[in-house]
Design an enzyme around this catalytic site. Sequence first.
Site, mmCIF file in Angstrom:
data_model
loop_
_atom_site.group_PDB
_atom_site.id
_atom_site.type_symbol
_atom_site.label_atom_id
_atom_site.label_comp_id
_atom_site.label_asym_id
_atom_site.label_seq_id
_atom_site.Cartn_x
_atom_site.Cartn_y
_atom_site.Cartn_z
ATOM 1 N N GLY A 46 -6.663 -10.440 3.852
ATOM 2 C CA GLY A 46 -7.941 -9.802 4.147
ATOM 3 C C GLY A 46 -8.243 -8.724 3.124
ATOM 4 N N GLN A 51 -12.096 -1.314 -0.189
ATOM 5 C CA GLN A 51 -10.917 -1.377 -1.058
ATOM 6 C C GLN A 51 -11.265 -1.701 -2.506
ATOM 7 O OE1 GLN A 51 -8.928 -4.121 1.940
ATOM 8 N NE2 GLN A 51 -7.149 -3.141 1.024
ATOM 9 N N CYS A 92 -0.783 -3.748 3.577
ATOM 10 C CA CYS A 92 -2.149 -3.588 3.074
ATOM 11 C C CYS A 92 -2.125 -3.644 1.557
ATOM 12 C CB CYS A 92 -2.693 -2.238 3.549
ATOM 13 S SG CYS A 92 -4.352 -1.878 2.962
ATOM 14 N N LEU A 93 -3.104 -4.342 0.966
ATOM 15 C CA LEU A 93 -3.162 -4.442 -0.493
ATOM 16 C C LEU A 93 -3.359 -3.070 -1.142
ATOM 17 C CD1 LEU A 93 -5.356 -7.663 -0.940
ATOM 18 C CD2 LEU A 93 -2.876 -7.439 -1.232
ATOM 19 N N HIS A 134 -7.772 -4.518 11.347
ATOM 20 C CA HIS A 134 -7.279 -3.790 10.173
ATOM 21 C C HIS A 134 -8.402 -3.613 9.132
ATOM 22 C CE1 HIS A 134 -4.087 -3.017 6.984
ATOM 23 N NE2 HIS A 134 -5.148 -3.313 6.249
ATOM 24 N N GLU A 135 -9.131 -4.698 8.865
ATOM 25 C CA GLU A 135 -10.186 -4.635 7.843
ATOM 26 C C GLU A 135 -11.368 -3.794 8.321
ATOM 27 O OE1 GLU A 135 -9.246 -5.517 5.050
ATOM 28 O OE2 GLU A 135 -7.569 -6.754 5.677
ATOM 29 N N HIS A 138 -10.803 -0.232 7.610
ATOM 30 C CA HIS A 138 -11.107 0.154 6.219
ATOM 31 C C HIS A 138 -12.570 0.573 6.086
ATOM 32 C CE1 HIS A 138 -7.503 -0.599 3.897
ATOM 33 N NE2 HIS A 138 -7.378 -1.834 4.350
HETATM 34 NI NI NI Z 1 -5.718 -3.114 4.240
#
Ligand code: NI
Length: 169
Positions: A46, A51, A92-93, A134-135, A138
């Site tokens: 995701g 991000q 998380c990226l 989660h997304e 963000h």
């Molecule tokens: Ni993330």
Amino acid sequence: MALLPILCFPDPRLHIVAKPVAEVDGRIRTLCTDMIATMYDAKGIGLAATQVDVHERLIVIDVSEERDEPLVLINPELVWTSPTSHLNEEGCLSVPGIYDGVQRFDTVQVRALDGTGKSRVIEADGLLSVCIQHEMDHLMGRVFVEYLSPLKRKRIKTKMLKAQREAER
Ligand code: NI
């Protein structure tokens, strides 16, 4: 198609609250394509626009085994959450190499526009449910490490800053 640079914690831009997408136009469709490519390239499941330093309410997700079922959620809103939740191990990226437990609703219903601007409601459980929550965090400027204890968060911040300094060398 372009790969977009991903912001890394503790970059302050990860805390900007995203604004709704005004119109699903060519710019937004290009952003979706680029974000999906960036997510696949980074081997993530995701990615939120936040991000990639675009502060509009747009996320892309793919939790499929074959990595061929990209999901675009524009202006997502939770319309229902289950009374039950569970602790989920997350990464998380934007916080590479860090994994820790976060409490998430088991099931959610989310209303969003798809990549063509059509409104739909999705009911999600399992990994998809966790990923959506989660997304969507963000988009509110929230990174998952903020759910952890202040001590853990401080350690992660120190580790990330050290890794970033070393990468710049
Ligand atoms: Ni993330």
